[in-house]
Design a protein around this motif. Structure first.
Motif, PDB file in Angstrom:
ATOM      1  N   SER A 344       0.921  -1.133   0.085  1.00  0.00           N
ATOM      2  CA  SER A 344      -0.056   0.012  -0.068  1.00  0.00           C
ATOM      3  C   SER A 344       0.903   1.275   0.066  1.00  0.00           C
ATOM      4  O   SER A 344       2.269   1.230   0.116  1.00  0.00           O
ATOM      5  CB  SER A 344      -0.925   0.079   1.313  1.00  0.00           C
ATOM      6  OG  SER A 344      -0.234  -0.042   2.425  1.00  0.00           O
ATOM      7  N   ASN A 345       0.111   2.344  -0.342  1.00  0.00           N
ATOM      8  CA  ASN A 345       1.077   3.585  -0.156  1.00  0.00           C
ATOM      9  C   ASN A 345       1.109   4.051   1.250  1.00  0.00           C
ATOM     10  O   ASN A 345       0.045   4.561   1.787  1.00  0.00           O
ATOM     11  CB  ASN A 345       0.310   4.633  -1.208  1.00  0.00           C
ATOM     12  CG  ASN A 345       0.483   4.580  -2.360  1.00  0.00           C
ATOM     13  OD1 ASN A 345       1.449   3.660  -3.043  1.00  0.00           O
ATOM     14  ND2 ASN A 345      -0.413   5.041  -3.298  1.00  0.00           N
ATOM     15  N   VAL A 389      -5.546  -3.755  -5.695  1.00  0.00           N
ATOM     16  CA  VAL A 389      -5.534  -2.575  -5.440  1.00  0.00           C
ATOM     17  C   VAL A 389      -4.810  -1.414  -6.250  1.00  0.00           C
ATOM     18  O   VAL A 389      -4.807  -0.635  -6.577  1.00  0.00           O
ATOM     19  CB  VAL A 389      -5.915  -2.186  -3.724  1.00  0.00           C
ATOM     20  CG1 VAL A 389      -5.833  -0.723  -3.692  1.00  0.00           C
ATOM     21  CG2 VAL A 389      -7.023  -2.968  -3.498  1.00  0.00           C
ATOM     22  N   GLN A 390      -3.398  -1.998  -5.551  1.00  0.00           N
ATOM     23  CA  GLN A 390      -2.407  -1.102  -6.395  1.00  0.00           C
ATOM     24  C   GLN A 390      -2.361  -1.094  -7.783  1.00  0.00           C
ATOM     25  O   GLN A 390      -2.167   0.233  -8.439  1.00  0.00           O
ATOM     26  CB  GLN A 390      -1.154  -1.350  -5.584  1.00  0.00           C
ATOM     27  CG  GLN A 390      -1.008  -1.269  -4.120  1.00  0.00           C
ATOM     28  CD  GLN A 390      -1.257   0.136  -3.900  1.00  0.00           C
ATOM     29  OE1 GLN A 390      -0.838   1.176  -4.246  1.00  0.00           O
ATOM     30  NE2 GLN A 390      -1.990   0.394  -2.571  1.00  0.00           N
ATOM     31  N   ASN A 393      -4.984   1.195  -8.767  1.00  0.00           N
ATOM     32  CA  ASN A 393      -4.870   2.703  -8.644  1.00  0.00           C
ATOM     33  C   ASN A 393      -3.906   3.150  -9.517  1.00  0.00           C
ATOM     34  O   ASN A 393      -3.878   4.393  -9.998  1.00  0.00           O
ATOM     35  CB  ASN A 393      -4.190   2.629  -7.398  1.00  0.00           C
ATOM     36  CG  ASN A 393      -5.079   2.668  -5.946  1.00  0.00           C
ATOM     37  OD1 ASN A 393      -6.552   2.611  -6.416  1.00  0.00           O
ATOM     38  ND2 ASN A 393      -4.935   2.270  -5.143  1.00  0.00           N
ATOM     39  N   TYR A 396      -5.977   4.433 -12.429  1.00  0.00           N
ATOM     40  CA  TYR A 396      -7.411   5.089 -12.047  1.00  0.00           C
ATOM     41  C   TYR A 396      -7.401   5.979 -10.751  1.00  0.00           C
ATOM     42  O   TYR A 396      -8.267   6.794 -10.877  1.00  0.00           O
ATOM     43  CB  TYR A 396      -8.542   4.098 -12.169  1.00  0.00           C
ATOM     44  CG  TYR A 396      -8.532   3.399 -13.417  1.00  0.00           C
ATOM     45  CD1 TYR A 396      -9.079   3.950 -14.734  1.00  0.00           C
ATOM     46  CD2 TYR A 396      -8.419   2.144 -13.511  1.00  0.00           C
ATOM     47  CE1 TYR A 396      -8.968   2.950 -15.897  1.00  0.00           C
ATOM     48  CE2 TYR A 396      -8.551   1.358 -14.533  1.00  0.00           C
ATOM     49  CZ  TYR A 396      -8.605   1.911 -15.818  1.00  0.00           C
ATOM     50  OH  TYR A 396      -8.938   1.019 -16.932  1.00  0.00           O
ATOM     51  N   ALA A 397      -6.616   6.055  -9.871  1.00  0.00           N
ATOM     52  CA  ALA A 397      -6.708   6.709  -8.671  1.00  0.00           C
ATOM     53  C   ALA A 397      -6.065   8.164  -9.032  1.00  0.00           C
ATOM     54  O   ALA A 397      -5.264   8.332  -9.824  1.00  0.00           O
ATOM     55  CB  ALA A 397      -5.970   5.828  -7.580  1.00  0.00           C
ATOM     56  N   ASN A 402       0.642   7.162  -7.356  1.00  0.00           N
ATOM     57  CA  ASN A 402       0.183   6.059  -8.181  1.00  0.00           C
ATOM     58  C   ASN A 402       0.415   5.919  -9.591  1.00  0.00           C
ATOM     59  O   ASN A 402       1.165   4.681 -10.196  1.00  0.00           O
ATOM     60  CB  ASN A 402      -1.146   5.661  -8.014  1.00  0.00           C
ATOM     61  CG  ASN A 402      -1.817   5.691  -6.614  1.00  0.00           C
ATOM     62  OD1 ASN A 402      -1.468   4.571  -5.724  1.00  0.00           O
ATOM     63  ND2 ASN A 402      -2.714   6.405  -6.201  1.00  0.00           N
ATOM     64  N   CYS A 426     -15.260  -3.025 -11.113  1.00  0.00           N
ATOM     65  CA  CYS A 426     -13.987  -2.610 -11.808  1.00  0.00           C
ATOM     66  C   CYS A 426     -13.613  -3.697 -12.925  1.00  0.00           C
ATOM     67  O   CYS A 426     -12.610  -3.477 -13.434  1.00  0.00           O
ATOM     68  CB  CYS A 426     -12.814  -2.541 -10.687  1.00  0.00           C
ATOM     69  SG  CYS A 426     -12.678  -1.455  -9.318  1.00  0.00           S
ATOM     70  N   ALA A 726     -11.041  10.093 -11.586  1.00  0.00           N
ATOM     71  CA  ALA A 726     -10.207   9.762 -10.311  1.00  0.00           C
ATOM     72  C   ALA A 726     -10.731  10.223  -8.934  1.00  0.00           C
ATOM     73  O   ALA A 726     -10.560   9.251  -8.034  1.00  0.00           O
ATOM     74  CB  ALA A 726      -8.912  10.685 -10.939  1.00  0.00           C
ATOM     75  N   GLU A 730     -12.357   4.382  -6.296  1.00  0.00           N
ATOM     76  CA  GLU A 730     -11.917   3.451  -5.204  1.00  0.00           C
ATOM     77  C   GLU A 730     -12.149   1.970  -5.497  1.00  0.00           C
ATOM     78  O   GLU A 730     -13.223   1.422  -6.024  1.00  0.00           O
ATOM     79  CB  GLU A 730     -12.798   3.809  -3.902  1.00  0.00           C
ATOM     80  CG  GLU A 730     -12.408   5.300  -3.408  1.00  0.00           C
ATOM     81  CD  GLU A 730     -13.129   5.501  -2.288  1.00  0.00           C
ATOM     82  OE1 GLU A 730     -12.758   6.181  -1.440  1.00  0.00           O
ATOM     83  OE2 GLU A 730     -14.433   5.093  -1.999  1.00  0.00           O
ATOM     84  N   HIS A 735     -13.161   4.646   1.527  1.00  0.00           N
ATOM     85  CA  HIS A 735     -11.860   5.049   1.389  1.00  0.00           C
ATOM     86  C   HIS A 735     -10.999   4.816   2.711  1.00  0.00           C
ATOM     87  O   HIS A 735     -11.555   4.639   3.856  1.00  0.00           O
ATOM     88  CB  HIS A 735     -11.784   6.836   1.205  1.00  0.00           C
ATOM     89  CG  HIS A 735     -10.726   7.227   1.425  1.00  0.00           C
ATOM     90  ND1 HIS A 735      -9.672   7.090   0.125  1.00  0.00           N
ATOM     91  CD2 HIS A 735      -9.908   8.021   2.137  1.00  0.00           C
ATOM     92  CE1 HIS A 735      -8.652   7.741   0.283  1.00  0.00           C
ATOM     93  NE2 HIS A 735      -8.584   8.318   1.443  1.00  0.00           N
TER      94      HIS A 735
END
Length: 829
Positions: A344-345, A389-390, A393, A396-397, A402, A426, A726, A730, A735
């Protein structure tokens, strides 16, 4: 006069604007060359900081340097609009008289794509047209008056590139755009342009930050070497040799002659043979326990060597434990330095002011915020393990952290492990991104799972190759690997936590090891507490995403030790244990869910076939609140009906609830039930995200409304809403915020990492610290963050960009403790 781009913190050395633009251009060209657009990305690199040639900006920088204690107000100067404005003025305003209409359109598209990237490099890509029927793009490049703009352009032609040479460079970029457009005649122009824009944005962000970091670190050689692909090729060859030594050891061991081991050997060989095929989208449907990780790695290393790929990327579900696969690969390849785990970030990505006026000071003078932005986080490692998820992201995040990684997904082998876990909202976005990587980015894709979803059944199809399956005679293989029987207890009666605990304790009389998988963290925690309060004396362990990766790893090691010693053990887990975890219990109890989840849970029972047949009990837990888990709820009801079908007709689905026929029926029913959500519907806008990103003008309701309200067409070739999309994107619909947890007490563990955040760090040290922090991070929902705030359980570091838990908010048995009242040592197991 030296026009300043950056000032080095250590010795006050100046990097001029010309140096920064030309060096960024050079890096951007290297990144763009991966998909044949070196001049398009180079154009963005050479123009992105054109606005730093203004007297106003230079005065701003010098004043900031002279008054570090009282610098000028952040965001008082705009330097990021100028490059986009130049492109708009030169190539977007229709010339008078005779002209080449196609060339005008191509140059106009080029100006929109590259211009948007340039004006957005301190924020995120702008909307060409937003839901309020405004164009933030036109506001910047057409309407904004820039003081000193003409003088800045003159200096650019004088110090960076001569004017006629610049026009020649633009013509080369235009030719690349034409070739890019012709590569696929099935895809709409807007979808092609969306992905092109995002790729160019990725190349610019990484080139800009990499050049700035190298200057700050006084790295005169830069961060890219011309022989980097050759280095990766040598690595992959070395890795392949190590892998084959390991595989040969397995194939000559004690059980080498068993039928299962022979099947594993054959499937592994089939994967290697498949590696000689051209890059494309393929499926690998090895049953659970069939050696999927090693077989896919064998394909990846062989294919990467044969087709000169730059990266091997494993993408696993957001609910699983990626460190299990990474750990298995590390033991074989013995090269920690070149294997990246990205969970994750850790750093909050600042979504900056879209007007280009928010980060000018940090862009010139390196401070804590700038160091965090520059820290190396771009997925340039040869082998990468990350989450779904990453991956999503990246495409599209919002924010720039990202998307910086996107260009490194090209020329790669990308293995999607347990691909059936893609969230349904998604599906279309996933398919479109993967199709882009196949068609334009020369990447090879492997969809790796025992339960293949029907991704070519939906409207936005995944372009899977003909004869895509790597494994021969799949029905025979599945039957050969059958090691469990599914016992349906869900259609008879539901259970609460108390009844389920009684059932577990009853099963312990016959089975030494039991895994219970439930659908929500709350019931997992409740059952864990109920069983630890019991008197059986059997060790009980808890697993959920409320625990950081290092903690989950530690618990799994303990459980595996009990299993290896044939000692009784119970593990209570959320669905995270269903994918990517090599573990085997003699009994599994699974709360009713989608058929794919039940099949994955079955893969944790009698995994290695040591017993003839074991049982997987499917129960219905009445206390699970699935109100916010729509996909699990729908999957659960479809599976319930299929169980009833099988009760009525034992020949239904081939007489096996986990047969390929049953799974095909399940996924088709599942996607049909969720059809309206597959394109990521946004209720607030009453639009699908796919429309915001890539609808053509005839289908774009914002474009039509603009014309109806203003009586004129939008003076742009593109009318899509990248920024709005963007903002709404999610993968997990609630979130979350990443927080570092104080788990463990060693020199490289959570407490020490949190303590180190208080110290002064170089960019290199900070990059290393953030990489280590991946193992000690959890993601918390907004409501959890609020409760932790109220209980004084959160501490912020580095100007609020990084969050950490206090010791009382983390329990050594079950992880996150919202009440912030955990004892230091947690519960004794």
């Amino acid at each position: 006069m030296d026009y300043i781009a950056h000032i080095r913190e250590s010795d006050q050395e100046v990097q001029t604007v010309a140096e920064h633009l030309l060096e960024t251009q050079q890096l951007a060209e290297i990144y763009g060359d991966k998909i044949g657009i070196r001049h398009i990305t180079g154009l963005a690199g050479m123009l992105h900081d054109l606005g730093k040639y203004t007297t106003k900006f230079q005065n701003y920088i010098r004043l900031a340097i002279q008054n570090p204690e009282n610098p000028p107000k952040r965001g008082s100067v705009d330097h990021s609009t100028a490059g986009g404005k130049l492109l708009y003025n030169l190539f977007h305003i229709q010339p008078q008289g005779a002209f080449d209409q196609q060339d005008f359109m191509n140059k106009g598209l080029l100006a929109e794509v590259v211009g948007n990237v340039i004006i957005s490099h301190h924020a995120y890509l702008q909307d060409f047209l937003d839901p309020n029927l405004e164009s933030k793009f036109l506001d910047r490049v057409r309407d904004r008056k820039l003081e000193g703009f003409d003088h800045a352009v003159a200096l650019f032609y004088e110090q960076v590139i001569e004017e006629t040479t610049f026009y020649h460079y633009v013509n080369q970029a235009g030719a690349e755009l034409v070739r890019y457009m012709k590569r696929d005649d099935k895809t709409e122009t807007e979808l092609k342009m969306m992905f092109l824009t995002k790729f160019v944005f990725s190349a610019l962000i990484d080139a800009d930050r990499t050049n700035t970091r190298c200057f700050e670190e006084n790295n005169v050689k830069g961060d890219i070497s011309s022989n980097e692909p050759m280095i990766h090729q040598k690595l992959f060859q070395t890795y392949y040799e190590k892998l084959m030594v390991h595989i040969n050891t397995l194939q000559t061991g004690l059980n080498a002659s068993s039928s299962i081991q022979q099947l594993r050997k054959e499937m592994s060989q089939q994967c290697e043979q498949f590696a000689d095929k051209p890059s494309g989208i393929y499926t690998l449907s090895i049953p659970t326990g069939g050696g999927k990780t090693l077989a896919s790695l064998r394909y990846a290393l062989r294919h990467a060597a044969a087709f000169e790929k730059k990266h091997i990327i494993y993408v696993v579900p957001f609910t699983t434990i990626i460190e299990q696969n990474a750990q298995e690969v590390r033991k074989i390849l013995l090269d920690d330095a070149n294997i990246l785990e990205h969970h994750s970030n850790v750093v909050m990505d600042e979504v900056e002011n879209i007007d280009g006026e928010s980060n000018e000071l940090e862009d010139a003078v390196v401070n804590t915020r700038q160091k965090l932005k520059l820290a190396k986080d771009n997925w340039d490692s040869p082998v990468i393990f990350t989450t779904l998820v990453q991956f999503l992201n990246v495409f599209y995040a919002s924010g720039s952290r990202n998307i910086r990684r996107l260009h490194n997904l090209s020329e790669s082998v990308i293995i999607f492990d347990e691909v059936q876990k893609i969230p349904t909202h998604c599906i279309s976005l996933f398919n479109q991104a993967v199709n882009f990587l196949k068609t334009y980015a020369s990447s090879s894709i492997v969809l790796c799972t025992a339960t293949q979803p029907e991704l070519d059944f939906v409207h936005n199809k995944l372009e899977i190759e003909p004869d895509a399956e790597m494994v021969h005679d799949l029905d025979f293989v599945i039957e050969a690997f059958k090691r469990v029987e599914i016992v349906d207890k869900a259609t008879d009666v539901s259970m609460d936590t108390e009844k389920l605990a009684d059932f577990v304790e009853q099963r312990l009389a016959d089975e030494p090891s039991i895994l219970v998988i439930l659908n929500t963290k709350t019931v997992v925690k409740n059952l864990y507490h109920r069983l630890t309060e019991g008197s059986s004396g059997v060790p009980v362990y808890h697993l959920s995403t409320s625990m950081c990766p290092a903690h989950r790893n530690h618990i799994l090691d303990k459980v595996k030790q009990h299993l290896a010693n044939q000692q009784p053990v119970v593990c209570i887990s959320t669905q995270l244990i269903e994918a990517g975890v090599d573990i085997s219990f003699t009994c599994v109890i699974r709360s009713l869910a989608g058929l794919d989840s039940i099949a994955q849970a079955a893969g944790r029972c009698n995994r290695h076939g040591r017993d003839e047949m074991k049982q997987v009990f499917v129960i219905d837990h009445e206390e699970e609140d699935l109100g916010r888990l729509k996909e699990i709820k729908i999957g659960k009801e479809i599976t319930r009906k299929m169980f009833i079908d099988l009760q009525r007709d034992q020949a239904c689905y081939g007489g096996n609830i986990l047969s390929p026929q049953a799974l095909e029926v399940y996924f088709q029913k599942y996607y049909t039930e969720l059809e309206t959500n597959l394109n990521y519907f946004i209720p607030e806008l009453r639009k699908n995200m796919t429309e915001l990103l890539a609808a053509n003008r005839s289908e774009n309701t914002y474009y039509r409304s603009y014309y109806n309200e203003r009586g004129t067409i939008l003076p742009l070739f593109l009318a899509n809403s990248y920024n709005t999309a963007a903002d709404y994107f999610e993968v997990i619909e609630d979130h979350t915020t990443a927080v570092i947890v104080p788990y463990g007490s060693g020199a490289k563990e959570g407490k020490e990492i949190i303590a180190d955040l208080n110290g002064q760090q170089s960019i290199e040290d900070l990059s290393s610290l953030l990489r280590r922090a991946q193992q000690f991070t959890i993601n918390i929902f907004h409501y959890e963050k609020q409760q932790l705030d109220q209980n004084k359980a959160l501490v912020s570091y580095l100007d609020g960009k990084i969050w950490a838990l206090t010791e009382g908010a983390y329990n050594n048995s079950y992880g996150l403790n919202l009440e912030n009242d955990s004892l230091h040592d947690g519960f004794i197991l």
